[in-house]
Design a protein around this motif. Structure first.
Motif, PDB file in Angstrom:
ATOM      1  N   GLU A  43     -22.354   8.622  -4.900  1.00 58.32           N
ATOM      2  CA  GLU A  43     -23.077   9.685  -4.194  1.00 58.32           C
ATOM      3  C   GLU A  43     -22.787   9.616  -2.702  1.00 58.32           C
ATOM      4  O   GLU A  43     -22.739  10.628  -2.023  1.00 58.32           O
ATOM      5  N   LEU A  44     -22.641   8.409  -2.187  1.00 55.79           N
ATOM      6  CA  LEU A  44     -22.329   8.251  -0.759  1.00 55.79           C
ATOM      7  C   LEU A  44     -21.110   7.373  -0.529  1.00 55.79           C
ATOM      8  O   LEU A  44     -20.249   7.692   0.269  1.00 55.79           O
ATOM      9  N   VAL A  45     -21.066   6.248  -1.209  1.00 56.96           N
ATOM     10  CA  VAL A  45     -20.073   5.227  -0.866  1.00 56.96           C
ATOM     11  C   VAL A  45     -19.089   5.022  -2.016  1.00 56.96           C
ATOM     12  O   VAL A  45     -19.510   4.934  -3.177  1.00 56.96           O
ATOM     13  N   ALA A  46     -17.824   4.955  -1.675  1.00 56.04           N
ATOM     14  CA  ALA A  46     -16.777   4.726  -2.690  1.00 56.04           C
ATOM     15  C   ALA A  46     -15.746   3.752  -2.138  1.00 56.04           C
ATOM     16  O   ALA A  46     -15.535   3.690  -0.922  1.00 56.04           O
ATOM     17  N   PRO A  47     -15.099   3.003  -3.024  1.00 52.51           N
ATOM     18  CA  PRO A  47     -14.041   2.103  -2.553  1.00 52.51           C
ATOM     19  C   PRO A  47     -12.746   2.870  -2.289  1.00 52.51           C
ATOM     20  O   PRO A  47     -12.583   4.003  -2.757  1.00 52.51           O
ATOM     21  N   ILE A  48     -11.863   2.259  -1.537  1.00 51.79           N
ATOM     22  CA  ILE A  48     -10.549   2.864  -1.300  1.00 51.79           C
ATOM     23  C   ILE A  48      -9.520   1.729  -1.201  1.00 51.79           C
ATOM     24  O   ILE A  48      -9.750   0.731  -0.507  1.00 51.79           O
ATOM     25  N   ILE A  49      -8.432   1.873  -1.943  1.00 49.77           N
ATOM     26  CA  ILE A  49      -7.381   0.840  -1.945  1.00 49.77           C
ATOM     27  C   ILE A  49      -6.600   0.961  -0.640  1.00 49.77           C
ATOM     28  O   ILE A  49      -6.177   2.068  -0.271  1.00 49.77           O
ATOM     29  N   THR A  50      -6.416  -0.172   0.064  1.00 48.69           N
ATOM     30  CA  THR A  50      -5.948  -0.106   1.449  1.00 48.69           C
ATOM     31  C   THR A  50      -4.806  -1.077   1.747  1.00 48.69           C
ATOM     32  O   THR A  50      -5.010  -2.127   2.356  1.00 48.69           O
ATOM     33  N   PRO A  51      -3.566  -0.726   1.290  1.00 53.50           N
ATOM     34  CA  PRO A  51      -2.430  -1.501   1.779  1.00 53.50           C
ATOM     35  C   PRO A  51      -2.312  -1.207   3.280  1.00 53.50           C
ATOM     36  O   PRO A  51      -2.260  -0.035   3.663  1.00 53.50           O
ATOM     37  N   ARG A  52      -2.279  -2.224   4.120  1.00 51.01           N
ATOM     38  CA  ARG A  52      -2.354  -1.961   5.568  1.00 51.01           C
ATOM     39  C   ARG A  52      -1.263  -0.977   6.003  1.00 51.01           C
ATOM     40  O   ARG A  52      -1.541   0.086   6.523  1.00 51.01           O
ATOM     41  N   PHE A  53      -0.022  -1.348   5.816  1.00 50.77           N
ATOM     42  CA  PHE A  53       1.150  -0.465   5.980  1.00 50.77           C
ATOM     43  C   PHE A  53       2.341  -1.208   5.395  1.00 50.77           C
ATOM     44  O   PHE A  53       2.251  -2.415   5.118  1.00 50.77           O
ATOM     45  N   ALA A  54       3.427  -0.479   5.158  1.00 50.06           N
ATOM     46  CA  ALA A  54       4.555  -1.067   4.432  1.00 50.06           C
ATOM     47  C   ALA A  54       4.988  -2.422   5.002  1.00 50.06           C
ATOM     48  O   ALA A  54       5.198  -3.374   4.230  1.00 50.06           O
ATOM     49  N   PRO A  55       5.123  -2.582   6.344  1.00 50.93           N
ATOM     50  CA  PRO A  55       5.624  -3.877   6.830  1.00 50.93           C
ATOM     51  C   PRO A  55       4.718  -5.065   6.519  1.00 50.93           C
ATOM     52  O   PRO A  55       5.194  -6.200   6.537  1.00 50.93           O
TER      53      PRO A  55
END
Ligand code: GUN
Ligand code: FE
Length: 460
Positions: free
Chosen positions: A203-215
């Motif tokens: 309803e408010l909060v959801a996870p998100i997969i977070t590879p920082r960046f390719a390097p």
């Protein structure tokens, strides 16, 4: 279950985007919000007695916006590092790769301390709410417990948020990275599970997969995260093509890939649920690939200028059919305010226009669209937030501008920074807000009908 709210009718002027180019400005409206925080009706051109005339709304609470104010949809920050908030404004003359080592990794690493994470995350959520940010896509750190704490704080304070544990298995110092790909995936799953458990219906909060960046991820690590994305259906966020040395580094690290975007594509990460921040130096082929995959872009103008990364060509991205929103990118960006990003997006587009021609310029209407409806599309919530439509949630801010009295003398301390003399058209009032407004102009903020921030000017 969200607590039941008092049925409320929000009365007075409201402004929201009808399309990229067009704002709807209703000078006298009434928006009914039900016990669940959902918009039940939107009426235009209402008389003083009219609001409570609707069946079932006779005893509803009335919240009126002041004479020089208006209701506006809450802002959506599509890219912000909650963990970097203490460094907002601290970047010196650095550029991306040395900025990460000098300022960013040491700070993020220190949030392994839950006491410190609590201090930082409580503050950043309160602060962004005070600037009218009702939805944020947050990066936390690699630490599971403090990432989960950020999700707890968003839920408790009532901010809509995507909360991501940062994944990285290379580049950063040994003291601040995942010990192995397996450990990283285990920790990411743990954080996803926790966030889904505290708010099962998101309803408010959801996870998100977070590879920082390719390097900062090996191709095996990116592939494992792509698999996790496919298995869980959870959103993803990362950085792309922010500065030129970074693009060169990606070329060196991923020689088998055709481009930076192709690195993410090959890992199964370029999907409609991916938010790509920056996109400053994309090639035409990459723009076409991102469009074809339906991935979204977060434009971070303050950060791109602060770290001298470059000027993103937002008009070209929009015209290619890619969905674009705005990101503060704190602390690459110095300000937690999406209103400031709207202004910065206009400025940066002027610099693009000096090379590419006038069509590159973004208008006030366009940046307000990116800050609301565009951002909502970037995070996949366009059916719920970003505008005032029946069936959407009441994620809104009450804007109060200053009234200059006859003679011009006034209490500058108590007033809003935007001086309204009374003769301005409504279009001009909105423009004055975009250029001179700040958090003082945001008198009150609601998320899903719940009052989550107010200043002393509210109901004064
Ligand atoms: N690229 C990798 N990490 C970061 C970060 O924390 N901020 C920005 N702006 N770019 C990044
Ligand atoms: Fe960033």
């Amino acid at each position: 279950m969200a607590p039941s709210l008092e049925k409320t009718i929000y009365v007075g002027a409201f402004v929201h985007s009808k399309s990229l180019q067009e704002l709807e400005i209703c000078q006298m409206g009434a928006i009914g919000v039900d016990e669940n925080g959902t918009i039940a009706f939107v009426e235009r051109y209402v008389t003083d007695e009219a609001p409570r005339k609707k069946d079932g709304w006779e005893s509803a609470k009335i919240v009126k916006v002041g004479e020089n104010g208006f209701f506006f949809p809450g802002f959506i920050d599509t890219h912000i590092h909650a963990s970097q908030y203490p460094n907002a404004g601290i970047f010196g003359k650095s550029t991306l790769l040395d900025w990460l080592n000098t300022y960013t990794f040491p700070l993020e690493s220190s949030l392994s301390s839950l006491a410190r994470a609590k201090q930082v995350y409580n503050r950043v959520v309160s602060r962004t709410l005070s600037h009218g940010t009702t939805t944020a896509a947050y990066y936390a750190t690699v630490h599971v417990a403090s990432t989960n704490l950020l999700a707890d704080i968003c839920l408790e304070k009532g901010q809509r948020a995507f909360v991501g544990r940062v994944c990285m298995n290379t580049l950063s110092p040994d003291y601040y990275r995942d010990a192995s790909i397996e450990d990283g995936i285990r920790d990411s799953k743990a954080s996803i599970d926790y966030i889904q458990q505290i708010d099962p219906n998101a309803e408010l909060v959801a996870p998100i997969i977070t590879p920082r960046f390719a390097p900062s991820c090996t191709s095996e690590c990116l592939r494992a995260l792509g698999d996790l994305h496919r298995e869980t259906g959870v959103h993803c966020q990362t950085h792309i093509s922010e500065n030129k040395p970074e693009v060169a580094l990606v070329k060196e690290l991923f020689p088998e890939s055709k481009s930076y975007a192709d690195v993410y594509y090959a890992a199964g990460l370029l999907t409609p649920k991916m938010i790509l921040a920056h996109a400053v130096h994309l090639t035409e082929e990459e723009v076409a690939l991102i469009k074809a995959c339906g991935a979204k872009i977060s434009h971070c103008p303050a950060s791109n200028t602060a770290l001298t990364s470059g000027c993103a060509k937002v008009r070209e991205l929009i015209e290619s059919g890619i969905t674009v929103g705005l990101g503060t990118d704190v602390s690459g960006g110095f300000s937690p305010s999406v209103l400031e990003m709207a202004r910065q997006a206009i400025w940066v587009s002027r610099f693009v226009a000096m090379n590419d021609g006038d069509q590159a310029k973004l208008s006030t209407e366009e940046v307000l669209y990116l800050a609301t409806r565009g951002g909502a599309k970037v995070v996949g919530l366009e059916e719920k937030v970003g505008g005032f439509e029946v069936g959407m949630d009441w994620d809104a801010q009450m804007i109060g501008l200053g009234a200059v009295p006859d003679g011009g003398e006034s209490n500058l301390e108590a007033d809003d920074p935007v001086d309204i003399f009374g003769w301005e058209s409504w279009d001009d009032r909105v423009a004055k807000w975009v250029y001179n407004g700040n958090d003082k102009s945001t008198v009150a903020v609601w998320v899903k009908g719940r009052l989550v921030h107010q200043t002393s000017r509210y109901e004064r």
